[in-house]
Each structure stands twice: as structure tokens, then as C-alpha cells.
Design a protein around this motif. Sequence first.
Motif, PDB file in Angstrom:
ATOM      1  N   LYS A   1      12.582 -24.171 -10.629  1.00 49.12           N
ATOM      2  CA  LYS A   1      13.381 -23.038 -10.152  1.00 49.12           C
ATOM      3  C   LYS A   1      14.831 -23.371 -10.435  1.00 49.12           C
ATOM      4  CE  LYS A   1      12.636 -21.538  -6.014  1.00 49.12           C
ATOM      5  NZ  LYS A   1      12.324 -21.371  -4.572  1.00 49.12           N
ATOM      6  N   TYR A   2      15.626 -22.355 -10.747  1.00 51.33           N
ATOM      7  CA  TYR A   2      17.040 -22.596 -11.032  1.00 51.33           C
ATOM      8  C   TYR A   2      17.833 -21.329 -10.773  1.00 51.33           C
ATOM      9  CZ  TYR A   2      15.207 -20.738 -15.458  1.00 51.33           C
ATOM     10  OH  TYR A   2      14.558 -19.980 -16.405  1.00 51.33           O
TER      11      TYR A   2
ATOM     12  N   GLU B   1      22.107 -24.802 -10.513  1.00 48.23           N
ATOM     13  CA  GLU B   1      21.340 -25.581  -9.549  1.00 48.23           C
ATOM     14  C   GLU B   1      19.878 -25.536  -9.977  1.00 48.23           C
ATOM     15  OE1 GLU B   1      22.861 -25.298  -5.225  1.00 48.23           O
ATOM     16  OE2 GLU B   1      23.195 -23.323  -6.146  1.00 48.23           O
ATOM     17  N   ILE B   2      19.199 -26.675  -9.880  1.00 49.02           N
ATOM     18  CA  ILE B   2      17.822 -26.776 -10.346  1.00 49.02           C
ATOM     19  C   ILE B   2      16.975 -27.476  -9.291  1.00 49.02           C
ATOM     20  CG2 ILE B   2      16.295 -27.704 -12.137  1.00 49.02           C
ATOM     21  CD1 ILE B   2      18.775 -27.731 -13.997  1.00 49.02           C
ATOM     22  N   LYS B   3      15.757 -26.943  -9.087  1.00 54.81           N
ATOM     23  CA  LYS B   3      14.749 -27.571  -8.224  1.00 54.81           C
ATOM     24  C   LYS B   3      13.488 -27.728  -9.060  1.00 54.81           C
ATOM     25  CE  LYS B   3      16.335 -25.432  -3.936  1.00 54.81           C
ATOM     26  NZ  LYS B   3      15.939 -24.610  -2.781  1.00 54.81           N
ATOM     27  N   ALA B   4      12.971 -28.954  -9.133  1.00 51.14           N
ATOM     28  CA  ALA B   4      11.770 -29.217  -9.932  1.00 51.14           C
ATOM     29  C   ALA B   4      10.821 -30.125  -9.153  1.00 51.14           C
ATOM     30  CB  ALA B   4      12.151 -29.871 -11.258  1.00 51.14           C
ATOM     31  N   GLU B   5       9.573 -30.175  -9.583  1.00 47.34           N
ATOM     32  CA  GLU B   5       8.587 -31.032  -8.929  1.00 47.34           C
ATOM     33  C   GLU B   5       8.677 -32.475  -9.424  1.00 47.34           C
ATOM     34  OE1 GLU B   5       4.664 -29.372  -9.169  1.00 47.34           O
ATOM     35  OE2 GLU B   5       5.255 -27.579  -8.068  1.00 47.34           O
TER      36      GLU B   5
ATOM     37  N   GLU C   1      16.291 -32.053  -6.928  1.00 48.39           N
ATOM     38  CA  GLU C   1      17.186 -30.933  -6.624  1.00 48.39           C
ATOM     39  C   GLU C   1      18.577 -31.355  -7.053  1.00 48.39           C
ATOM     40  OE1 GLU C   1      16.920 -29.270  -2.711  1.00 48.39           O
ATOM     41  OE2 GLU C   1      14.737 -29.451  -2.675  1.00 48.39           O
ATOM     42  N   ILE C   2      19.082 -30.730  -8.109  1.00 44.46           N
ATOM     43  CA  ILE C   2      20.372 -31.139  -8.660  1.00 44.46           C
ATOM     44  C   ILE C   2      21.281 -29.940  -8.873  1.00 44.46           C
ATOM     45  CG2 ILE C   2      19.429 -33.198  -9.781  1.00 44.46           C
ATOM     46  CD1 ILE C   2      19.550 -31.619 -12.437  1.00 44.46           C
ATOM     47  N   SER C   3      22.558 -30.243  -9.001  1.00 45.21           N
ATOM     48  CA  SER C   3      23.575 -29.237  -9.296  1.00 45.21           C
ATOM     49  C   SER C   3      24.463 -29.814 -10.390  1.00 45.21           C
ATOM     50  CB  SER C   3      24.384 -28.959  -8.030  1.00 45.21           C
ATOM     51  OG  SER C   3      25.423 -28.056  -8.288  1.00 45.21           O
TER      52      SER C   3
END
Length: 94
Positions: free
Chosen positions: A15-16, A48-52, A74-76
Motif C-alpha cells: 500500500k502506498y 509513504e509505503i506499507k508492505a508485508e 512502513e517507510i516514508s
Amino acid sequence: LRIEAIKINSDIPIKYRAHVERIGDMEWVTNGEIAGTTGKSLRVECIEIKAEREIQATAHVEGIGWLTSVVGKEISIGTKGRALRLEALTLEYV
């Protein structure tokens, strides 16, 4: 040159969202969808990114150059509140 939109294709769920000038944080999107705007000439300032799985990423920002790499699920990357365009980025799973 500025980035106005981004689309991330991944085999792993991701997700981003983009932080866009004059708009702020946009809605979260998923794998293969467009984050940002098209046809409005508005710059993306941050992603912003959320990954497994952990991602390593860095961004090239107007007037600063390449930022320090970040790693996490979870990064920005980029900047918020400084009105600086995101010009390039790198992403990879670690």
C-alpha cells in the motif's frame, strides 16, 4: 523534474500514498494503482509505503539531493512541509 504520480507493481502486497503540493496526503492505494495526480502539474513531495516485507528506499529531493536510505515495512521517503519536489526514488525488497 518533478514526479507527479507513481505506480508500484509488486508480487508482494503493498500500500502506498503520495503527499502532493496544495493537497497533502492522498488516499492509500494498492499494488498497481496510481498515487498522486495526473494532468494537474502538481508535485509529489513524499511517498509513504506499507508492505508485508522490508523495503529499502531513498529519494532525490529538489535542492537537497539523495536522502539517506530508509529500511522498514512502513517507510516514508521525501519531505513534507518544505515545498520541495520529489525528483527520483529507488525501492527494493531486502
